[in-house]
Design a protein around this motif. Structure first.
Motif, PDB file in Angstrom:
ATOM      1  N   LEU A   1     -15.733 -18.047  -3.583  1.00  0.00           N
ATOM      2  CA  LEU A   1     -14.793 -17.662  -4.626  1.00  0.00           C
ATOM      3  C   LEU A   1     -13.410 -17.513  -4.025  1.00  0.00           C
ATOM      4  O   LEU A   1     -13.269 -17.269  -2.816  1.00  0.00           O
ATOM      5  CB  LEU A   1     -15.214 -16.330  -5.251  1.00  0.00           C
ATOM      6  N   THR A   2     -12.393 -17.644  -4.839  1.00  0.00           N
ATOM      7  CA  THR A   2     -11.048 -17.354  -4.351  1.00  0.00           C
ATOM      8  C   THR A   2     -10.919 -15.853  -4.099  1.00  0.00           C
ATOM      9  O   THR A   2     -11.490 -15.033  -4.820  1.00  0.00           O
ATOM     10  CB  THR A   2      -9.978 -17.788  -5.361  1.00  0.00           C
ATOM     11  N   PHE A   3     -10.190 -15.491  -3.049  1.00  0.00           N
ATOM     12  CA  PHE A   3      -9.940 -14.091  -2.748  1.00  0.00           C
ATOM     13  C   PHE A   3      -8.876 -13.565  -3.709  1.00  0.00           C
ATOM     14  O   PHE A   3      -7.830 -14.181  -3.898  1.00  0.00           O
ATOM     15  CB  PHE A   3      -9.463 -13.918  -1.310  1.00  0.00           C
ATOM     16  N   VAL A   4      -9.160 -12.425  -4.337  1.00  0.00           N
ATOM     17  CA  VAL A   4      -8.215 -11.811  -5.272  1.00  0.00           C
ATOM     18  C   VAL A   4      -7.485 -10.690  -4.543  1.00  0.00           C
ATOM     19  O   VAL A   4      -8.090  -9.665  -4.196  1.00  0.00           O
ATOM     20  CB  VAL A   4      -8.949 -11.262  -6.517  1.00  0.00           C
ATOM     21  N   ALA A   5      -6.210 -10.900  -4.306  1.00  0.00           N
ATOM     22  CA  ALA A   5      -5.418  -9.917  -3.561  1.00  0.00           C
ATOM     23  C   ALA A   5      -5.058  -8.738  -4.453  1.00  0.00           C
ATOM     24  O   ALA A   5      -4.898  -8.869  -5.669  1.00  0.00           O
ATOM     25  CB  ALA A   5      -4.143 -10.573  -3.031  1.00  0.00           C
ATOM     26  N   GLY A   6      -4.948  -7.554  -3.833  1.00  0.00           N
ATOM     27  CA  GLY A   6      -4.552  -6.368  -4.560  1.00  0.00           C
ATOM     28  C   GLY A   6      -5.224  -5.127  -4.004  1.00  0.00           C
ATOM     29  O   GLY A   6      -5.775  -5.132  -2.899  1.00  0.00           O
ATOM     30  N   GLU A   7      -5.213  -4.072  -4.778  1.00  0.00           N
ATOM     31  CA  GLU A   7      -5.697  -2.762  -4.369  1.00  0.00           C
ATOM     32  C   GLU A   7      -6.932  -2.402  -5.191  1.00  0.00           C
ATOM     33  O   GLU A   7      -6.925  -2.512  -6.417  1.00  0.00           O
ATOM     34  CB  GLU A   7      -4.582  -1.743  -4.621  1.00  0.00           C
ATOM     35  N   VAL A   8      -7.986  -1.995  -4.500  1.00  0.00           N
ATOM     36  CA  VAL A   8      -9.225  -1.583  -5.160  1.00  0.00           C
ATOM     37  C   VAL A   8      -9.531  -0.148  -4.747  1.00  0.00           C
ATOM     38  O   VAL A   8      -9.322   0.234  -3.591  1.00  0.00           O
ATOM     39  CB  VAL A   8     -10.396  -2.518  -4.773  1.00  0.00           C
ATOM     40  N   ALA A   9     -10.043   0.625  -5.696  1.00  0.00           N
ATOM     41  CA  ALA A   9     -10.362   2.027  -5.406  1.00  0.00           C
ATOM     42  C   ALA A   9     -11.667   2.101  -4.641  1.00  0.00           C
ATOM     43  O   ALA A   9     -12.749   2.085  -5.227  1.00  0.00           O
ATOM     44  CB  ALA A   9     -10.461   2.833  -6.705  1.00  0.00           C
ATOM     45  N   GLY A  10     -11.576   2.179  -3.325  1.00  0.00           N
ATOM     46  CA  GLY A  10     -12.770   2.331  -2.506  1.00  0.00           C
ATOM     47  C   GLY A  10     -13.211   3.787  -2.448  1.00  0.00           C
ATOM     48  O   GLY A  10     -12.873   4.589  -3.312  1.00  0.00           O
ATOM     49  N   ARG A  11     -13.970   4.133  -1.432  1.00  0.00           N
ATOM     50  CA  ARG A  11     -14.420   5.507  -1.247  1.00  0.00           C
ATOM     51  C   ARG A  11     -13.939   6.021   0.102  1.00  0.00           C
ATOM     52  O   ARG A  11     -14.066   5.305   1.098  1.00  0.00           O
ATOM     53  CB  ARG A  11     -15.949   5.563  -1.345  1.00  0.00           C
ATOM     54  N   PRO A  12     -13.405   7.236   0.162  1.00  0.00           N
ATOM     55  CA  PRO A  12     -13.172   8.142  -0.970  1.00  0.00           C
ATOM     56  C   PRO A  12     -12.149   7.561  -1.943  1.00  0.00           C
ATOM     57  O   PRO A  12     -11.267   6.793  -1.548  1.00  0.00           O
ATOM     58  CB  PRO A  12     -12.662   9.419  -0.302  1.00  0.00           C
TER      59      PRO A  12
ATOM     60  N   THR B   1     -16.661  -0.748 -12.750  1.00  0.00           N
ATOM     61  CA  THR B   1     -16.513   0.333 -11.785  1.00  0.00           C
ATOM     62  C   THR B   1     -15.140   0.227 -11.113  1.00  0.00           C
ATOM     63  O   THR B   1     -14.530  -0.853 -11.065  1.00  0.00           O
ATOM     64  CB  THR B   1     -17.589   0.266 -10.694  1.00  0.00           C
ATOM     65  N   PRO B   2     -14.641   1.341 -10.569  1.00  0.00           N
ATOM     66  CA  PRO B   2     -13.372   1.263  -9.831  1.00  0.00           C
ATOM     67  C   PRO B   2     -13.407   0.265  -8.677  1.00  0.00           C
ATOM     68  O   PRO B   2     -12.360  -0.263  -8.290  1.00  0.00           O
ATOM     69  CB  PRO B   2     -13.183   2.702  -9.329  1.00  0.00           C
ATOM     70  N   ASP B   3     -14.599  -0.017  -8.148  1.00  0.00           N
ATOM     71  CA  ASP B   3     -14.712  -0.991  -7.056  1.00  0.00           C
ATOM     72  C   ASP B   3     -14.500  -2.419  -7.538  1.00  0.00           C
ATOM     73  O   ASP B   3     -14.265  -3.315  -6.718  1.00  0.00           O
ATOM     74  CB  ASP B   3     -16.104  -0.901  -6.418  1.00  0.00           C
ATOM     75  N   ASN B   4     -14.598  -2.651  -8.849  1.00  0.00           N
ATOM     76  CA  ASN B   4     -14.564  -4.015  -9.382  1.00  0.00           C
ATOM     77  C   ASN B   4     -13.293  -4.346 -10.146  1.00  0.00           C
ATOM     78  O   ASN B   4     -13.224  -5.389 -10.801  1.00  0.00           O
ATOM     79  CB  ASN B   4     -15.768  -4.242 -10.313  1.00  0.00           C
ATOM     80  N   ILE B   5     -12.291  -3.475 -10.078  1.00  0.00           N
ATOM     81  CA  ILE B   5     -11.014  -3.743 -10.738  1.00  0.00           C
ATOM     82  C   ILE B   5      -9.914  -3.753  -9.688  1.00  0.00           C
ATOM     83  O   ILE B   5      -9.756  -2.793  -8.929  1.00  0.00           O
ATOM     84  CB  ILE B   5     -10.727  -2.709 -11.840  1.00  0.00           C
TER      85      ILE B   5
ATOM     86  N   PHE C   1     -17.141   4.793 -16.470  1.00  0.00           N
ATOM     87  CA  PHE C   1     -16.611   4.918 -15.115  1.00  0.00           C
ATOM     88  C   PHE C   1     -15.224   5.544 -15.063  1.00  0.00           C
ATOM     89  O   PHE C   1     -14.875   6.191 -14.070  1.00  0.00           O
ATOM     90  CB  PHE C   1     -16.568   3.545 -14.443  1.00  0.00           C
ATOM     91  N   TRP C   2     -14.422   5.336 -16.109  1.00  0.00           N
ATOM     92  CA  TRP C   2     -13.012   5.716 -16.031  1.00  0.00           C
ATOM     93  C   TRP C   2     -12.676   6.960 -16.835  1.00  0.00           C
ATOM     94  O   TRP C   2     -11.614   7.559 -16.616  1.00  0.00           O
ATOM     95  CB  TRP C   2     -12.138   4.546 -16.464  1.00  0.00           C
ATOM     96  N   ALA C   3     -13.521   7.394 -17.798  1.00  0.00           N
ATOM     97  CA  ALA C   3     -13.199   8.629 -18.520  1.00  0.00           C
ATOM     98  C   ALA C   3     -13.367   9.862 -17.597  1.00  0.00           C
ATOM     99  O   ALA C   3     -12.431  10.678 -17.540  1.00  0.00           O
ATOM    100  CB  ALA C   3     -14.005   8.731 -19.808  1.00  0.00           C
ATOM    101  N   PRO C   4     -14.491  10.046 -16.909  1.00  0.00           N
ATOM    102  CA  PRO C   4     -15.756   9.321 -17.018  1.00  0.00           C
ATOM    103  C   PRO C   4     -16.680  10.016 -18.021  1.00  0.00           C
ATOM    104  O   PRO C   4     -16.487  11.176 -18.351  1.00  0.00           O
ATOM    105  CB  PRO C   4     -16.324   9.432 -15.606  1.00  0.00           C
ATOM    106  N   LEU C   5     -17.691   9.273 -18.472  1.00  0.00           N
ATOM    107  CA  LEU C   5     -18.700   9.846 -19.363  1.00  0.00           C
ATOM    108  C   LEU C   5     -19.887  10.263 -18.508  1.00  0.00           C
ATOM    109  O   LEU C   5     -20.874   9.552 -18.387  1.00  0.00           O
ATOM    110  CB  LEU C   5     -19.115   8.827 -20.420  1.00  0.00           C
ATOM    111  N   ASP C   6     -19.782  11.407 -17.921  1.00  0.00           N
ATOM    112  CA  ASP C   6     -20.803  11.857 -16.972  1.00  0.00           C
ATOM    113  C   ASP C   6     -20.713  13.368 -16.825  1.00  0.00           C
ATOM    114  O   ASP C   6     -19.655  13.975 -17.075  1.00  0.00           O
ATOM    115  CB  ASP C   6     -20.578  11.203 -15.603  1.00  0.00           C
ATOM    116  N   ASP C   7     -21.807  13.974 -16.415  1.00  0.00           N
ATOM    117  CA  ASP C   7     -21.777  15.384 -16.072  1.00  0.00           C
ATOM    118  C   ASP C   7     -20.788  15.557 -14.918  1.00  0.00           C
ATOM    119  O   ASP C   7     -20.836  14.803 -13.937  1.00  0.00           O
ATOM    120  CB  ASP C   7     -23.180  15.836 -15.641  1.00  0.00           C
TER     121      ASP C   7
END
Length: 285
Positions: free
Chosen positions: A74-85, A151-155, A186-192
């Motif tokens: 695949l082509t590499f998509v440049a930019g910033e991804v929210a990794g961990r932490p 997920t934040p890892d995929n945007i 993932f982004w609201a998030p809808l979770d406990d």
């Protein structure tokens, strides 16, 4: 396109391991490309990425073929991804709104995609079957082949804006409300809050749902359906996650062993307690 052999450039480039995400392992960057193991949903994903390229959607990698090692290229998509932490900006509402706009742009581009003959969603995922005690799926028809893994890892972000999606392995036919539900998870998030990232534990989740819905341009009908859909999806998630973990192993099995099933149960209880507040936030004038 999915069976095309990728022709390597004359000058070789080193392989650099890419980290992040929960499931896919073995991703590497080679120059301006990414090499990934061919996934269980590859025929659909390759056809979908080709459609997005033809449609002019800039927010996805391009599928280039299969390399000599049998990996998809695949082509590499440049930019910033929210990794961990997670970075501090994970809670930023301007970035949140940009996620909603990107999801809408993707859904509009994917709406014209028709599954090629012989290609089925999750065609290589064995063992995923309906069980007698599995709760029903939402009763709304599929409208497009959704990404369904926001997920934040995929945007990928550029200049503070959500610019591209990566990792289409979970793509499948869904409704638009399913797509927005997935982004909200993932982004609201809808979770406990006990299971949320520390940076998102004290945010106003219903407010963030409204921001996402407005940025997406969600219809009144879909806003009224969202809580119903997300509760039904959560109830089914325990069953499907368990089956996928048993069938696929790898990262799926690791997540299950680390307590994904218990987290899903906590999420379901949290949604039951907070569903009314979310619906009010989404539908208020």
């Amino acid at each position: 396109m999915s069976s095309a052999t990728y022709v390597e450039p004359a000058e070789s480039e080193p392989e650099i391991a890419l980290v992040g995400g929960d499931v896919t392992e073995g991703d590497v960057r080679v120059g301006d490309t990414v090499r990934r193991p061919v996934g269980f949903n590859a025929p659909l994903v390759h056809a979908l990425l080709r459609h997005l390229e033809v449609a002019g959607f800039a927010g996805a990698p391009r599928f280039l073929g299969i390399d000599a090692a049998g990996r998809e290229v695949l082509t590499f998509v440049a930019g910033e991804v929210a990794g961990r932490p997670r970075p501090a900006w994970i809670a930023d509402e301007a970035r949140l709104a940009s996620v909603g706009r990107l999801v809408r742009a993707y859904d509009d581009a994917a709406a014209g995609f028709v599954l090629p003959e012989g290609v089925r969603p999750f065609s290589g995922l064995t063992g995923l079957t309906e069980q007698p005690d599995m709760p029903p799926a939402p009763p709304y028809p599929a409208e497009l082949v959704g990404h369904m893994d926001f997920t934040p890892d995929n945007i990928v972000f550029r200049d503070g804006e959500a610019a591209a999606l990566i990792d289409f392995d979970l793509a499948k036919p869904v409704s638009r409300v399913d797509e927005v539900c997935n982004a909200m998870l993932f982004w609201a998030p809808l979770d406990d809050p006990v299971d949320a990232d520390p940076l998102l534990q004290d945010v106003d989740a219903p407010r963030r749902c409204r921001i996402l819905a407005d940025a997406y341009g969600m219809s009144d009908t879909d806003r009224s359906r969202l809580v119903e859909v997300v509760v039904l999806r959560s109830r089914r998630a325990w069953f499907s996650m368990k089956q996928i973990a048993e069938a696929q192993g790898g990262g799926w099995a690791r997540m299950w062993q680390e307590g994904a099933g218990d987290q899903i149960k906590r999420q379901e209880a949290w949604l039951e307690r907070n569903g009314a507040a979310i619906e009010t936030a989404l539908t208020a004038p």
